[in-house]
Design a protein around this motif. Structure first.
Motif, short mmCIF file in Angstrom:
data_model
loop_
_atom_site.label_atom_id
_atom_site.label_comp_id
_atom_site.label_asym_id
_atom_site.label_seq_id
_atom_site.Cartn_x
_atom_site.Cartn_y
_atom_site.Cartn_z
N LEU A 103 4.66 -2.56 -9.24
CA LEU A 103 4.00 -3.03 -8.03
C LEU A 103 3.58 -1.91 -7.08
O LEU A 103 2.54 -2.00 -6.42
CB LEU A 103 4.91 -4.02 -7.29
CG LEU A 103 4.32 -4.81 -6.13
CD1 LEU A 103 3.08 -5.59 -6.57
CD2 LEU A 103 5.36 -5.76 -5.55
N LEU A 104 4.37 -0.85 -6.99
CA LEU A 104 4.12 0.17 -5.97
C LEU A 104 2.75 0.82 -6.10
O LEU A 104 2.03 1.00 -5.12
CB LEU A 104 5.23 1.23 -6.00
CG LEU A 104 5.10 2.37 -4.98
CD1 LEU A 104 5.03 1.82 -3.56
CD2 LEU A 104 6.26 3.34 -5.12
N VAL A 105 2.37 1.20 -7.32
CA VAL A 105 1.08 1.87 -7.51
C VAL A 105 -0.07 0.94 -7.13
O VAL A 105 -1.09 1.37 -6.57
CB VAL A 105 0.92 2.35 -8.97
CG1 VAL A 105 -0.47 2.90 -9.22
CG2 VAL A 105 1.96 3.42 -9.28
N VAL A 106 0.08 -0.35 -7.41
CA VAL A 106 -0.95 -1.33 -7.03
C VAL A 106 -1.09 -1.37 -5.51
O VAL A 106 -2.21 -1.41 -4.98
CB VAL A 106 -0.57 -2.74 -7.57
CG1 VAL A 106 -1.59 -3.78 -7.10
CG2 VAL A 106 -0.49 -2.73 -9.09
N ILE A 107 0.05 -1.35 -4.81
CA ILE A 107 0.02 -1.36 -3.35
C ILE A 107 -0.62 -0.09 -2.80
O ILE A 107 -1.46 -0.14 -1.89
CB ILE A 107 1.46 -1.52 -2.80
CG1 ILE A 107 1.98 -2.92 -3.09
CG2 ILE A 107 1.51 -1.23 -1.30
CD1 ILE A 107 3.46 -3.10 -2.82
#
Length: 283
Positions: A103-107
């Motif tokens: 999720l972090l890279v998407v955010i």
């Protein structure tokens, strides 16, 4: 109405207590109480009432919070309209360990689409640890798990806990059943232990950690099974569907913004990030 008083009111609601609002705004709890007294005197109604040891919003308080959010957001929009988008922005961003991989890279990409020159300092940990860092002013914005229905922060999506193991791992032949779980502050941890005790099923806490990579390594080595968020499941693992295992709760994933965050990091901007994340992932 004094917008500083409205900011404090929203901080109390978003962060759950006078104590956390005090830390967020670098004031003492008594100063926060005095601010709310001033606001109550101004509008001529009680905003909070005592419920056990906690202060909870009255009906008038709940009504005012809705208006306070609109007033503050309008103020933020006016500033953004006049000043324009922030250039060379820097953000201290917090993310739970179990959302880093999926999720972090998407955010971060969603934030870059809004501010191409943005720079990041990432802090990881449990949601409890991230809230503590936010209270110390070390994080501007954090992704945290919260109880469904909570007023904390801005909702990104709802997730659920699932039992996972390495594909084709014969965990049912093991007794006691070895578990690799997150730290005790995790809702999946407490639900798992409570569920096994109620079922009378023998289990062993093989490992307790806040590190998802370690949990995944133990699962791949067939040392244990685990309870994690469904979004954290990778292709090497399989979700276990079995009545032998306790039910796990749903959780909400939300952005919580520090009251001391930089002016450009507005609620409106965070909502735009959420829209971009949802659009890119189909959540």
């Amino acid at each position: 109405m004094d917008t500083e008083l409205l900011k404090t009111l929203v901080a109390i609601v978003d962060h759950g207590s006078f104590q956390r609002a005090a830390m967020q705004t670098f004031r003492t709890p008594s100063a926060i109480s005095m601010q709310m007294k001033r606001l109550e005197e101004h509008i001529g109604a009680e905003l909070f009432t005592k419920q056990g040891r906690e202060q909870v919003l009255t009906e008038k308080g709940q009504q005012l919070v809705g208006y306070a959010r609109q007033i503050l957001q309008l103020q933020e929009s006016a500033l953004q309209s006049i000043v324009g988008p922030k250039q060379n922005a820097f953000i201290n961003l917090g993310c739970p360990n179990d959302y880093v991989s999926n999720l972090l890279v998407v955010i971060m990409s969603a934030m870059e689409s809004l501010l191409p020159s943005i720079q990041f300092r990432i802090r990881t940990g449990t949601s409890i640890e991230l809230r503590e860092l936010m209270d110390k002013g070390e994080i501007d914005l954090a992704l945290v798990t919260r109880t469904p229905g909570s007023d904390e922060g801005l909702t990104l999506f709802q997730d659920k806990g699932v039992w996972v193991a390495k594909k084709d791992f014969d965990w049912q032949s093991l007794s006691p059943l070895p578990l690799a779980l997150y730290e005790s502050g995790c809702k999946f941890h407490s639900s798992a232990i409570d569920g096994f005790q109620k079922k009378g099923m023998p289990y062993q806490l093989y490992c307790v950690t806040s590190n998802l990579t370690l949990i995944e390594s133990l699962l791949m080595a067939e040392k244990a099974i685990s309870a994690i968020a469904s979004i954290s499941v990778n292709d090497a693992l399989e979700i276990i569907e079995s009545d032998l295992l306790p039910n796990l709760p749903s959780v909400e994933i939300a952005f919580t913004r520090s009251a001391s965050a930089p002016d450009w990091l507005t609620v409106e901007w965070v909502e735009s990030v959420i829209e971009n994340v949802i659009e890119s992932t189909g959540m």
